[in-house]
Write an enzyme that holds these catalytic residues in place. Structure first.
Site, mmCIF file in Angstrom:
data_model
loop_
_atom_site.group_PDB
_atom_site.id
_atom_site.type_symbol
_atom_site.label_atom_id
_atom_site.label_comp_id
_atom_site.label_asym_id
_atom_site.label_seq_id
_atom_site.Cartn_x
_atom_site.Cartn_y
_atom_site.Cartn_z
ATOM 1 C CB SER A 163 -0.802 9.647 -4.941
ATOM 2 O OG SER A 163 -0.892 8.439 -5.677
ATOM 3 C CE1 TYR A 189 -5.867 10.455 -6.109
ATOM 4 C CE2 TYR A 189 -4.300 9.181 -7.416
ATOM 5 C CZ TYR A 189 -4.801 9.573 -6.186
ATOM 6 O OH TYR A 189 -4.226 9.091 -5.029
#
Length: 324
Positions: A163, A189
């Protein structure tokens, strides 16, 4: 040799849908595994590969949801070879059971798309103390891939979904589980997505001599069940939706989000190698580490030496060494 981290002459772009990325490619006789195939862009990844003729295996946490999605995809594509299996990436016994069962089936694996993931969760621990995002997004997939490695056919491709969130944090080698530093859900994350990219880099280095390649993929911004742990007020504050809950312009459809993973898994343009981070159906540009933008890859997510270091740390955390 790994491909260079710079764009190539891809005919596709940020608006490409998954079906377009695989158009004209026949996947009959090929077998794929797609994690997270029961929701979000995973559904469209499975649908696209099945429509191109592949046999697709969906290891899922919710068997009921997986069977519902598989039935819909069989009906919409006419491909009956869409299968469901049980696996929870946060439960390493179930990961081992799935991977070992697949290998024992003697089926050759041509495409492995590590699509499943969690994002910005409250602080949670799995497997006796591992931070959940690192443990699910990275370690769970590494464990599965390591155990499936023997089934990968020559010419196979492994796709690890990273990501742009990787820009939030390199791997915190001194404290990957946030045991001594305050937990930050976005840093956790970011670390997990950096780890996913580094995993692809090191996996490619190990497998490329065998004719197998790996790629890291940023799918783009997509509003799916991935955001389930983020409060609605926070989503609105980010500007991801307007006052009426409409998703802002620039977000991709689930089929658009699936396009780069499908492209990496199938495109003849990548036949020369792997070991790169991709976005928008192309190899991404390397950006300066202090670049505040939302495109490209930062150096810490593709550094081969850091990738080797992460591999060693991950094996230690998993208590397992992979003969790859």
């Amino acid at each position: 040799m790994p491909l260079q981290q710079k764009p190539i002459g891809s005919p596709f772009n940020a608006g490409t849908q998954a079906g377009e990325a695989v158009r004209g490619i026949d996947l009959k006789g090929k077998t794929a595994i797609v994690t997270g195939g029961a929701s979000g862009l995973g559904v469209e990844t499975v649908r696209t590969l099945a429509a191109a003729g592949a046999r697709v295996v969906m290891p899922v946490r919710s068997r009921q949801r997986g069977e519902e999605v598989a039935a819909d995809i069989r009906a919409s594509t006419g491909n009956k070879a869409v299968e469901v299996a049980d696996m929870d990436l946060a439960d390493y016994a179930s990961v081992r059971a799935f991977a070992d069962g697949f290998v024992k089936s003697s089926a050759a694996l041509d495409m492995l798309i590590n699509n499943a993931g969690i994002m910005a969760t409250p602080e949670r621990r799995i497997m006796g103390g591992i931070e959940s995002q690192f443990g699910t997004n990275h370690l769970g997939h590494m464990l599965m891939t390591g155990r499936l490695a023997g089934a990968l056919a020559k010419g196979a491709r492994v796709v690890a979904l990273s990501s742009i969130g990787h820009r939030r944090s390199p791997v915190k080698f001194d404290d990957p589980n946030f045991e001594t530093t305050p937990y930050d859900k976005w840093e956790a994350y970011g670390q997990s997505k950096t780890a996913d990219s580094l995993f692809a880099i090191e996996l490619n280095r190990r497998l490329e001599p065998k004719g197998i390649n790996a790629y890291a993929v940023h799918p783009g911004g997509i509003m799916t069940n991935l955001q389930r742990d983020i409060p609605a007020a926070e989503i609105k504050a980010f500007g991801w939706v307007d006052d009426n809950g409409n998703v802002r312009e620039g977000f991709k459809t689930p089929a658009g989000g699936a396009s780069t993973a499908v492209w990496c898994a199938t495109s003849p343009l990548l036949a020369g190698g792997g070991g790169v981070y991709c976005e928008d159906c192309n190899i991404a540009e390397l950006r300066p580490d202090n670049d505040p933008g939302f495109t490209g890859v930062r150096s810490w997510a593709i550094d081969p030496d850091v990738a080797k270091r992460l591999w060693a740390l991950s094996e230690k955390m998993l208590g397992e060494t992979f003969a790859i």
